[in-house]
Write a protein that holds these residues in place. Sequence first.
Motif, PDB file in Angstrom:
ATOM      1  N   THR A 112     -11.317 -62.679 -75.926  1.00  0.00           N
ATOM      2  CA  THR A 112     -11.964 -64.000 -77.007  1.00  0.00           C
ATOM      3  C   THR A 112     -12.204 -62.283 -77.191  1.00  0.00           C
ATOM      4  OG1 THR A 112     -14.065 -64.211 -75.668  1.00  0.00           O
ATOM      5  CG2 THR A 112     -12.644 -66.358 -75.841  1.00  0.00           C
ATOM      6  N   SER A 113     -12.728 -62.540 -78.900  1.00  0.00           N
ATOM      7  CA  SER A 113     -13.332 -61.461 -78.894  1.00  0.00           C
ATOM      8  C   SER A 113     -14.470 -60.981 -78.872  1.00  0.00           C
ATOM      9  CB  SER A 113     -13.706 -61.284 -80.941  1.00  0.00           C
ATOM     10  OG  SER A 113     -14.880 -62.812 -80.920  1.00  0.00           O
ATOM     11  N   ALA A 114     -15.920 -61.565 -78.343  1.00  0.00           N
ATOM     12  CA  ALA A 114     -17.211 -61.450 -77.092  1.00  0.00           C
ATOM     13  C   ALA A 114     -16.539 -61.143 -76.029  1.00  0.00           C
ATOM     14  CB  ALA A 114     -17.105 -62.903 -77.041  1.00  0.00           C
ATOM     15  N   LYS A 155      -9.973 -54.952 -75.190  1.00  0.00           N
ATOM     16  CA  LYS A 155      -9.285 -56.206 -75.449  1.00  0.00           C
ATOM     17  C   LYS A 155      -8.144 -56.525 -74.562  1.00  0.00           C
ATOM     18  CE  LYS A 155      -7.233 -56.601 -80.545  1.00  0.00           C
ATOM     19  NZ  LYS A 155      -6.937 -56.784 -81.071  1.00  0.00           N
ATOM     20  N   VAL A 158      -8.276 -80.077 -85.258  1.00  0.00           N
ATOM     21  CA  VAL A 158      -9.577 -79.180 -84.940  1.00  0.00           C
ATOM     22  C   VAL A 158      -9.011 -78.090 -85.049  1.00  0.00           C
ATOM     23  CG1 VAL A 158     -11.285 -78.034 -83.806  1.00  0.00           C
ATOM     24  CG2 VAL A 158     -10.993 -80.450 -82.840  1.00  0.00           C
ATOM     25  N   ARG A 159      -8.588 -77.120 -84.983  1.00  0.00           N
ATOM     26  CA  ARG A 159      -7.345 -75.615 -85.091  1.00  0.00           C
ATOM     27  C   ARG A 159      -6.115 -76.193 -86.358  1.00  0.00           C
ATOM     28  NH1 ARG A 159      -7.302 -71.476 -81.362  1.00  0.00           N
ATOM     29  NH2 ARG A 159      -6.610 -70.746 -83.185  1.00  0.00           N
ATOM     30  N   HIS A 166       2.434 -56.769 -76.866  1.00  0.00           N
ATOM     31  CA  HIS A 166       0.986 -58.605 -76.981  1.00  0.00           C
ATOM     32  C   HIS A 166       1.360 -58.279 -78.640  1.00  0.00           C
ATOM     33  CE1 HIS A 166      -2.530 -57.417 -80.072  1.00  0.00           C
ATOM     34  NE2 HIS A 166      -3.245 -58.411 -79.797  1.00  0.00           N
ATOM     35  N   LEU A 167       2.039 -57.304 -79.260  1.00  0.00           N
ATOM     36  CA  LEU A 167       1.441 -57.814 -80.847  1.00  0.00           C
ATOM     37  C   LEU A 167       2.885 -58.448 -80.904  1.00  0.00           C
ATOM     38  CD1 LEU A 167       1.110 -54.253 -82.833  1.00  0.00           C
ATOM     39  CD2 LEU A 167      -0.003 -57.288 -82.687  1.00  0.00           C
ATOM     40  N   GLN A 191       6.457 -70.516 -84.411  1.00  0.00           N
ATOM     41  CA  GLN A 191       4.962 -71.727 -85.434  1.00  0.00           C
ATOM     42  C   GLN A 191       5.670 -72.400 -86.361  1.00  0.00           C
ATOM     43  OE1 GLN A 191       1.108 -71.280 -85.692  1.00  0.00           O
ATOM     44  NE2 GLN A 191       0.688 -71.414 -83.006  1.00  0.00           N
ATOM     45  N   LEU A 235      -2.801 -61.912 -76.100  1.00  0.00           N
ATOM     46  CA  LEU A 235      -3.878 -61.617 -76.701  1.00  0.00           C
ATOM     47  C   LEU A 235      -3.892 -63.030 -75.599  1.00  0.00           C
ATOM     48  CD1 LEU A 235      -6.413 -59.879 -77.256  1.00  0.00           C
ATOM     49  CD2 LEU A 235      -6.136 -60.492 -79.542  1.00  0.00           C
ATOM     50  N   ASP A 273       3.206 -62.019 -80.354  1.00  0.00           N
ATOM     51  CA  ASP A 273       2.078 -63.024 -81.421  1.00  0.00           C
ATOM     52  C   ASP A 273       2.883 -62.897 -82.618  1.00  0.00           C
ATOM     53  OD1 ASP A 273       0.234 -63.169 -79.563  1.00  0.00           O
ATOM     54  OD2 ASP A 273      -0.819 -61.811 -80.891  1.00  0.00           O
ATOM     55  N   LEU A 323      -3.587 -75.391 -88.536  1.00  0.00           N
ATOM     56  CA  LEU A 323      -2.205 -74.885 -88.661  1.00  0.00           C
ATOM     57  C   LEU A 323      -1.423 -74.479 -87.434  1.00  0.00           C
ATOM     58  CD1 LEU A 323      -1.736 -71.923 -91.262  1.00  0.00           C
ATOM     59  CD2 LEU A 323      -0.302 -73.910 -91.180  1.00  0.00           C
ATOM     60  N   SER A 324      -2.220 -74.581 -86.334  1.00  0.00           N
ATOM     61  CA  SER A 324      -2.101 -74.067 -84.708  1.00  0.00           C
ATOM     62  C   SER A 324      -1.050 -75.344 -84.731  1.00  0.00           C
ATOM     63  CB  SER A 324      -2.787 -73.628 -84.290  1.00  0.00           C
ATOM     64  OG  SER A 324      -3.781 -74.096 -84.023  1.00  0.00           O
TER      65      SER A 324
END
Lengths: 160, 445
Positions: B213-215, B240, B403-404, B266-267, B277, B210, B270, B406-407
């Motif tokens: 972004t959502s916006a 999307k 800043v992020r 894309h799934l 990760q 993906l 991910d 878990l990632s």
Amino acid sequence: MNSLFIICVDDQPEVLNALEQDLKLFDEKFNVEVCDSAAEAIELMDEIDQHGDYAAVVITDQVMPELTGVDLLSKITGDERFHDTQKILLTGLATHEDTIQAINTGGIDHYIEKPWSKEEITNIIKKCLTQFILTKGIEYQSYMEYLDQDTLYKSLKTNT
Amino acid sequence: MSLFDLNIDQEAIVSKYFSKPEHEIALKKGDILLNQNEINEKLFYIKKGKLSGYLPDKKISEPVFEASSNSFVGVYSFFSKDNKSYSRVVADEDSMVNYFDGNPFALPDKDSNELLAFLFKIVIMELRSRQHFAGQMAYEHEATLHKLIQTEKLATLGQMSAGLAHELNNTIGSLDGNLRQFEEDISNHINNDEIEIVKKYYRIGLAEGLKTTSAEARKARNQWEKVKGLDKRLIKRLAKSGIDPKDLPKDVEQLEKIASFWNVGHLLHDMKVATEQSAHVISSIKQMGISTQSWSKDVDINKTLKDALAIVRSLTNKVDLKVNYHEGITSIEACSGELVQVWINLIKNAVESLINHKVDRPTVVVSTRETEDSVLMVVEDNGIGIPVDIIEKIYEPSFTTKVRGLSLGLGLGLTIVQRIVDEHQGTINLTSKPGKTKFVIALRK
């Protein structure tokens, strides 16, 4: 007819995507929108309000950069326009303090722990939608299949 | 007039009252001057050496006071009603004492006043110094306890994490394996059965995941709304995907298929990222647990730095990196694999904090140095610094200012560093202010 919005907020796109997937069934009658930051959600809610539509439910993650979930919910609580908006905190990592703050200043209606189950989240959203629709006095008949019968029944009983 | 304004000459008093040759006692190291509860009617002046008081009845091995030359012992029992010594007084080293055993009140007035004034001053000073000593002991005790609790915490954590890592490793391994097979099967089907454009967008989804972004996705919906015959759900999916409507056929059925297969791609993407990760998190947890790597007697820390830099090259490319090797540095007994880990964690921390806070001209300086008794590993950055209120907490697991969440890992980096340095019986020295944060790890030669 004014549209009702369900707004999902999480900074991790994978989580947002999964959430959107699980809430797909609501997309028929409502609008499910996803935002990857609190700022984006606030902007979107402004737009929704300007169109005369309703931000019915906000479901947000807690741990996000810049504004946290509780920050977002506190802002919504303090905003007259969104007085009736139902607020859900969805989180995998909340400290004791976060939780206290969420209840006291965020004014949350529900708390969901990650990982969530589709059934659980669906039921809670149904409850929230019902509450919102009843509070706003929106004609509920056409939303029947998305409403929580219990909440509806109780409300009708006290009102008659 | 304060007592201390009295011009009392200690030397004169000592020579007058504490210098009878028959009152002189020579003590060998370990000799007992007074036993606990012994009746004592003497006041001892330490001419030379050092004595300590113990409380054997309380089973405390630490002394309750220490007295060195030019000071007095037996003060309490000399003045108390029952004349009982409350502690056992032992010579810490070969010492020489002289005592006074008269009744200071029975002396002629002038002498009595002089001696009592002096003794009063001694008593006050004794009180003050013992109070100070007691405080010092309490402080040291507290510090030791604190350290012990820390060590214990880490040990428990190590055991727990080893178990956890083992369990999760198996499940992630199976997820990872199944996912690979799944992807292969799906890819085969799509490649055999589908038309070119569907294959293409499946592959894009699989390769890129993906990207919008959502916006951005919300904006892109406008374009798709112009295409006739698409329902709300399909528009959302297509928006999307980030695909330009101009690049696609206008056939609804085909669009439906393209959106669907892009989504499958894309799934899968991910899910692969998520398993990767998780595997990374598990490997950090494992490193926090019991170490399995071997030790060697001649580890060159310059080489451990070189190895580490090779591993983190993709990270250090993002900043200005300066490396200073101390040429011909002395080899030490250590676990080289773990020292590489220390470098990696410190460098990663520095780079990530510089990038996350968008620091202007981000610079990391790594150096090896040598002092008389240690070799040093030094990592320095010009980031915003670590706030004073969290500096104590940075070694705690899961404490992260990244800043992020878990990632970027689990916030175990510094916990691992501390565990390794502890194992090497080294020390970590951290200084931090805006523009300069510096970790110095000292390992004994």
